[in-house]
Motif scaffolding. Structure first.
Motif, short mmCIF file in Angstrom:
data_model
loop_
_atom_site.label_atom_id
_atom_site.label_comp_id
_atom_site.label_asym_id
_atom_site.label_seq_id
_atom_site.Cartn_x
_atom_site.Cartn_y
_atom_site.Cartn_z
N GLY A 287 1.08 -1.12 0.32
CA GLY A 287 0.45 -0.36 0.24
C GLY A 287 0.75 1.42 -0.01
N THR A 288 1.66 1.19 0.95
CA THR A 288 2.27 2.37 0.50
C THR A 288 3.63 2.83 -0.74
OG1 THR A 288 3.58 2.21 3.18
CG2 THR A 288 4.60 3.65 2.28
N VAL A 289 3.76 0.94 -1.01
CA VAL A 289 4.23 1.60 -2.93
C VAL A 289 4.20 2.19 -3.54
CG1 VAL A 289 5.17 0.82 -4.38
CG2 VAL A 289 6.00 -0.55 -2.34
N LYS A 290 2.52 1.74 -3.68
CA LYS A 290 1.27 2.23 -4.39
C LYS A 290 0.99 3.78 -4.58
CE LYS A 290 -1.67 -1.86 -5.05
NZ LYS A 290 -2.96 -2.81 -4.86
N VAL A 291 0.85 4.32 -2.86
CA VAL A 291 1.05 5.52 -2.53
C VAL A 291 2.46 6.54 -3.28
CG1 VAL A 291 1.33 7.42 -0.87
CG2 VAL A 291 -0.46 5.76 -0.08
N HIS A 292 3.53 5.65 -3.02
CA HIS A 292 4.40 6.31 -3.47
C HIS A 292 4.40 6.72 -4.41
CE1 HIS A 292 6.95 6.99 0.21
NE2 HIS A 292 6.98 5.87 0.21
N VAL A 293 3.96 5.85 -6.03
CA VAL A 293 3.99 5.73 -6.94
C VAL A 293 2.93 6.74 -7.28
CG1 VAL A 293 3.07 3.65 -9.37
CG2 VAL A 293 4.55 3.15 -7.10
N HIS A 294 2.11 6.22 -6.87
CA HIS A 294 0.68 7.77 -7.21
C HIS A 294 1.84 8.65 -7.33
CE1 HIS A 294 -3.08 9.76 -7.86
NE2 HIS A 294 -2.57 10.49 -6.91
N ALA A 295 2.36 9.51 -6.21
CA ALA A 295 2.35 10.63 -6.09
C ALA A 295 3.70 11.12 -6.88
CB ALA A 295 3.72 10.65 -4.13
N ILE A 296 4.91 10.19 -7.14
CA ILE A 296 5.87 10.08 -8.06
C ILE A 296 5.10 10.17 -9.33
CG2 ILE A 296 7.82 8.95 -9.52
CD1 ILE A 296 8.09 6.84 -6.75
N LEU A 297 4.16 10.09 -10.31
CA LEU A 297 3.46 10.40 -11.16
C LEU A 297 2.94 11.44 -11.67
CD1 LEU A 297 1.60 6.55 -12.12
CD2 LEU A 297 4.26 7.27 -12.62
N GLU A 298 2.27 11.88 -10.33
CA GLU A 298 1.73 13.14 -10.52
C GLU A 298 3.26 14.39 -10.33
OE1 GLU A 298 -1.43 14.66 -9.40
OE2 GLU A 298 -1.97 11.97 -9.75
N ALA A 299 4.07 13.73 -9.83
CA ALA A 299 4.83 15.03 -9.80
C ALA A 299 6.04 14.93 -10.96
CB ALA A 299 5.94 14.35 -8.71
N THR A 300 6.54 14.07 -11.19
CA THR A 300 7.23 13.99 -12.75
C THR A 300 6.04 14.26 -14.31
OG1 THR A 300 6.44 11.36 -13.03
CG2 THR A 300 8.51 12.01 -12.05
N GLY A 301 4.51 14.26 -13.60
CA GLY A 301 3.62 14.17 -14.67
C GLY A 301 3.87 13.01 -15.53
N SER A 302 3.76 11.56 -15.02
CA SER A 302 4.14 11.10 -16.48
C SER A 302 3.05 9.53 -16.50
CB SER A 302 5.55 10.25 -15.71
OG SER A 302 6.45 10.41 -14.73
N ARG A 303 2.44 9.47 -17.88
CA ARG A 303 1.16 8.41 -17.77
C ARG A 303 1.14 7.19 -16.76
NH1 ARG A 303 0.25 10.49 -23.55
NH2 ARG A 303 2.28 9.68 -23.01
N ASN A 304 2.47 7.16 -16.74
CA ASN A 304 3.02 5.51 -16.54
C ASN A 304 4.28 5.13 -15.90
OD1 ASN A 304 4.95 4.71 -18.83
ND2 ASN A 304 2.41 4.79 -19.30
N ARG A 305 4.60 4.15 -15.11
CA ARG A 305 5.80 3.69 -14.98
C ARG A 305 6.76 4.09 -15.89
NH1 ARG A 305 4.46 -0.27 -10.42
NH2 ARG A 305 6.34 -1.26 -10.21
N ILE A 306 6.91 3.52 -16.78
CA ILE A 306 7.54 3.54 -17.85
C ILE A 306 8.22 4.64 -18.12
CG2 ILE A 306 8.15 2.80 -20.24
CD1 ILE A 306 6.21 1.10 -19.40
#
Length: 70
Positions: A38-57
């Motif tokens: 769950g914590t990883v998912k929160v971080h992934v979401h925040a990373i995508l928001e901060a970077t303006g990325s649409r996905n992990r790639i």
């Protein structure tokens, strides 16, 4: 732009992003960093928001752009 990505992320988010760039799943990242999925998912979401990325790639490519051209 890519050089601004790192300052906007916490140290833990940079660690999660580095693991994402290696192609690890959320569970593998959680196990590697000793945190919950769950914590990883929160971080992934925040990373995508901060970077303006649409996905992990896209996010991983921005990380790669910090050190060398992607």
């Amino acid at each position: 732009a890519a050089p601004q990505v790192k300052p906007r992320l916490s140290a833990r988010q940079v660690e999660v992003l580095s693991e994402m760039a290696r192609g690890l799943t959320n569970k593998e990242i959680a196990d590697a960093l000793g945190i919950s999925i769950g914590t990883v998912k929160v971080h992934v979401h925040a990373i995508l928001e901060a970077t303006g990325s649409r996905n992990r790639i896209e996010a991983a490519r921005q990380l790669a752009g910090l050190g060398a051209p992607a």
